[in-house]
Design a protein around this motif. Structure first.
Motif, PDB file in Angstrom:
ATOM      1  N   TYR A 138      -8.355  -5.055  -4.649  1.00 21.29           N
ATOM      2  CA  TYR A 138      -8.757  -3.885  -4.041  1.00 21.29           C
ATOM      3  C   TYR A 138      -8.110  -2.699  -4.786  1.00 21.29           C
ATOM      4  CZ  TYR A 138      -8.504  -0.014  -0.471  1.00 21.29           C
ATOM      5  OH  TYR A 138      -8.725   1.103  -0.107  1.00 21.29           O
ATOM      6  N   LYS A 139      -6.946  -2.967  -5.065  1.00 26.59           N
ATOM      7  CA  LYS A 139      -6.204  -1.669  -6.085  1.00 26.59           C
ATOM      8  C   LYS A 139      -7.121  -1.658  -7.319  1.00 26.59           C
ATOM      9  CE  LYS A 139      -2.061  -2.449  -7.951  1.00 26.59           C
ATOM     10  NZ  LYS A 139      -2.353  -2.416  -9.679  1.00 26.59           N
ATOM     11  N   ARG A 140      -7.316  -2.507  -7.928  1.00 20.40           N
ATOM     12  CA  ARG A 140      -8.152  -2.651  -9.268  1.00 20.40           C
ATOM     13  C   ARG A 140      -9.481  -1.815  -9.007  1.00 20.40           C
ATOM     14  NH1 ARG A 140      -7.766  -8.365 -11.453  1.00 20.40           N
ATOM     15  NH2 ARG A 140      -5.662  -8.532 -11.749  1.00 20.40           N
ATOM     16  N   LEU A 183       0.745  -1.196  -0.030  1.00 18.18           N
ATOM     17  CA  LEU A 183       0.018  -0.072   0.203  1.00 18.18           C
ATOM     18  C   LEU A 183       0.739   1.282   0.016  1.00 18.18           C
ATOM     19  CD1 LEU A 183      -2.616  -0.872   2.495  1.00 18.18           C
ATOM     20  CD2 LEU A 183      -3.062  -0.608   0.160  1.00 18.18           C
ATOM     21  N   GLU A 209      -9.126   1.625  -8.544  1.00 18.29           N
ATOM     22  CA  GLU A 209      -8.864   2.395 -10.089  1.00 18.29           C
ATOM     23  C   GLU A 209     -10.214   2.384 -10.911  1.00 18.29           C
ATOM     24  OE1 GLU A 209      -5.792  -0.376 -11.286  1.00 18.29           O
ATOM     25  OE2 GLU A 209      -4.047   0.680 -10.209  1.00 18.29           O
ATOM     26  N   LYS A 257       2.444   2.033  -3.342  1.00 21.39           N
ATOM     27  CA  LYS A 257       1.391   2.439  -4.416  1.00 21.39           C
ATOM     28  C   LYS A 257       0.898   3.910  -4.067  1.00 21.39           C
ATOM     29  CE  LYS A 257       0.616  -0.103  -7.740  1.00 21.39           C
ATOM     30  NZ  LYS A 257       1.099   0.165  -9.138  1.00 21.39           N
ATOM     31  N   PHE A 298      -0.476   4.837  -1.050  1.00 25.42           N
ATOM     32  CA  PHE A 298      -2.107   5.119  -0.289  1.00 25.42           C
ATOM     33  C   PHE A 298      -1.518   5.949   0.730  1.00 25.42           C
ATOM     34  CE2 PHE A 298      -5.501   2.265  -1.841  1.00 25.42           C
ATOM     35  CZ  PHE A 298      -4.698   1.790  -2.906  1.00 25.42           C
ATOM     36  N   GLU A 311       1.778  -8.184  -8.807  1.00 30.20           N
ATOM     37  CA  GLU A 311       0.934  -8.249  -9.982  1.00 30.20           C
ATOM     38  C   GLU A 311       1.022  -9.595 -10.627  1.00 30.20           C
ATOM     39  OE1 GLU A 311      -0.919  -5.799 -11.167  1.00 30.20           O
ATOM     40  OE2 GLU A 311      -0.509  -4.632  -9.590  1.00 30.20           O
ATOM     41  N   HIS A 345     -10.067   5.861   1.233  1.00 28.98           N
ATOM     42  CA  HIS A 345      -9.118   4.703   1.303  1.00 28.98           C
ATOM     43  C   HIS A 345      -9.405   4.175   2.757  1.00 28.98           C
ATOM     44  CE1 HIS A 345      -8.214   5.639  -2.756  1.00 28.98           C
ATOM     45  NE2 HIS A 345      -7.261   6.387  -2.658  1.00 28.98           N
ATOM     46  N   PHE A 377      -5.117  -7.927  -2.331  1.00 29.12           N
ATOM     47  CA  PHE A 377      -4.421  -6.291  -2.345  1.00 29.12           C
ATOM     48  C   PHE A 377      -4.740  -6.066  -3.843  1.00 29.12           C
ATOM     49  CE2 PHE A 377      -1.871  -3.024  -2.633  1.00 29.12           C
ATOM     50  CZ  PHE A 377      -1.070  -2.901  -3.704  1.00 29.12           C
ATOM     51  N   ARG A 378      -4.391  -6.923  -4.803  1.00 35.46           N
ATOM     52  CA  ARG A 378      -4.548  -6.803  -6.213  1.00 35.46           C
ATOM     53  C   ARG A 378      -5.888  -6.203  -6.600  1.00 35.46           C
ATOM     54  NH1 ARG A 378      -1.769 -10.778  -8.036  1.00 35.46           N
ATOM     55  NH2 ARG A 378      -3.377 -11.866  -8.480  1.00 35.46           N
TER      56      ARG A 378
END
Lengths: 178, 286
Positions: free
Chosen positions: A81-83, A28, A86, A31, A33, B29, A144, A78-79
């Motif tokens: 959540y990030k998507r 996080l 976005e 990225k 956050f 990723e 967030h 996490f991936r």
């Protein structure tokens, strides 16, 4: 859950929770956050990881590397959540007209948001959600915050927060795609 | 075990904080579902030590466990997930699958721990960080020279060289010695948006096989996306005629990889370490 499964889950939790939290916190942070939200979010994604693990504990008990499985699961959460974040932020993307005609540097910066259509989008959202729903939307998707933080603010459970946010997102997707 | 991992991944300690964070993000990723927990946890340890030289405040696990049972592990949460991982969610297996994946296919799949690191470290090296210099401690000091009958003069190998020439890939990157007893297949060429791949395979009477493949990428970024599968054995750095190959094993085969700019060369298959090094020694030599 059988007693031995409960015992296994708790032991795994105590051994690995801290590591999973710090792993997610690191992602996080990388990225970008907001720092004030990172620890709460990271803990919640870790909690959700163990929640998922609790449904598969009988198989995990025979897994060669349960902590490895937890890490992969946390990574996937996490991936996703990030998507989701976005996707939500695309509701406020500037229009093509704006991108093709960037404002003059002498233009009033405060009105740039108006030019982008951001202010209009937020107005539409505010008009179409109840005050509580708007607060939940803003806390979780814009600021967030974790569901736990939002749930505490609104006096609901984390699961009620999650379900309510799902309905809000569906509503807004339809509204803002018009 | 923790001490073994520290030694195994000690070279990572020489990467900057930013690069370690990038490695973690790149791993995040990776959708293959492979378990990279060993290296991830090592990186986290390194990062935590660097943050003001101290580990961050550990989580109050007693408090967290109590919250977990009270707020998350409730009937209301049955069948739900706050952060669903959808199709990416791994199903825990009782035993790891022991599947024999075609090595060619393996090269296309995002990989295990050190393989992912290799791809990312190529990028780091290209941007000026002496990552591979840090690995030099593993360089073997044993050199092997030998002669043997080979398929170098065969029609298929000449076709392979012709394809390389057509794509402006120098023959200097190609072996001039191959182990005896192997017969070359026709070269296989595959093109995509990101690269052209020219491969040739060899098989012997015992059905052993190995392959040589040279990929020419359209950009360095595409090369950095390449990754390999590798099991739990150290990477060996082997220098010959101006090239540093990295030799590691992939389940039951040996692989050597070299890259420069947008070129990636891979040699892999049922090869002994001696034969692999002799092949490498014949590249770019007289």
């Amino acid at each position: 859950m059988l007693p031995e499964e409960q015992k296994f889950l708790e032991q795994l939790y105590r051994e690995a929770f801290d590591r999973i939290v710090h792993y997610i916190a690191s992602l996080l942070k990388s990225k970008g956050f907001p720092s004030e939200q990172i620890s709460g979010l990271a803990e919640e994604i870790a909690q959700d990881t163990f929640h998922t693990a609790s449904k598969k504990v009988s198989v995990l008990m025979e897994h060669p590397n349960p902590q490895g499985w937890l890490m992969v699961t946390a990574k996937n959460k996490f991936r996703q959540y990030k998507r989701r974040i976005e996707e939500s932020s695309r509701w406020f993307l500037p229009s093509n007209d704006f991108l093709e005609n960037l404002p003059d540097p002498s233009h009033n910066p405060a009105s740039v948001l108006d030019d982008m259509g951001y202010t209009d989008a937020m107005d539409r959202i505010r008009q179409n959600l109840s005050a509580e729903d708007f607060q939940l939307f803003r806390m979780v998707l814009l600021d967030h915050a974790s569901h736990k933080a939002a749930a505490q603010e609104l006096g609901i459970t984390v699961w009620a927060s999650q379900k309510r946010l799902g309905r809000i997102r569906n509503k807004l997707q339809k509204l803002l795609s018009q | 075990m923790a001490q073994d991992n520290r030694e195994k991944y000690a070279y990572l300690d020489q990467l900057s904080t930013r690069q370690l964070e990038e490695l973690l993000l790149a791993d995040a990723e990776d959708t293959s579902g492979r378990d990279t927990s060993e290296v991830v946890f090592h990186i986290l340890e390194v990062l935590q030590k660097r943050e003001d030289g101290l580990k961050p405040e550990p989580v109050d696990v007693d408090r967290a466990w109590e919250e977990f049972q009270r707020d998350y592990l409730t009937p209301e949460g049955e069948g739900q997930a706050l952060y669903p991982c959808g199709e990416d969610c791994p199903e825990p297996e009782k035993k790891p699958k022991a599947r024999r994946v075609p090595v060619w296919k393996t090269l296309r799949i995002a990989a295990a721990t050190v393989a992912l690191l290799f791809a990312l470290m190529v990028g780091a090296q290209a941007s000026g960080l002496n990552v591979f210099g840090a690995l030099a401690q593993w360089t073997s000091e044993t050199f092997h020279f030998g002669a043997g009958q080979s398929e170098i003069q065969s029609e298929n190998y000449q076709l392979f060289l012709d394809e390389l020439s057509k794509n402006k890939i120098s023959k200097e990157h190609v072996p001039t010695w191959l182990p005896s007893g192997f017969v070359a297949s026709e070269p296989f060429i595959e093109t995509s948006d990101s690269n052209i791949s020219i491969k040739i395979s060899f098989t012997n009477a015992d059905k052993d096989s190995f392959s040589i493949c040279i990929n020419h990428y359209t950009s360095q970024v595409d090369l950095e996306n390449n990754s390999f599968e590798k099991d739990n054995i150290s990477v060996e750095s082997y220098f010959s005629h101006g090239k540093t190959f990295y030799i590691f094993s992939n389940i039951d085969s040996t692989m050597a990889v070299w890259s420069e700019d947008a070129l990636l060369e891979m040699i892999w298959g049922d090869l002994s370490e001696n034969d692999m090094k002799t092949i490498i020694d014949s590249i770019g030599g007289s």
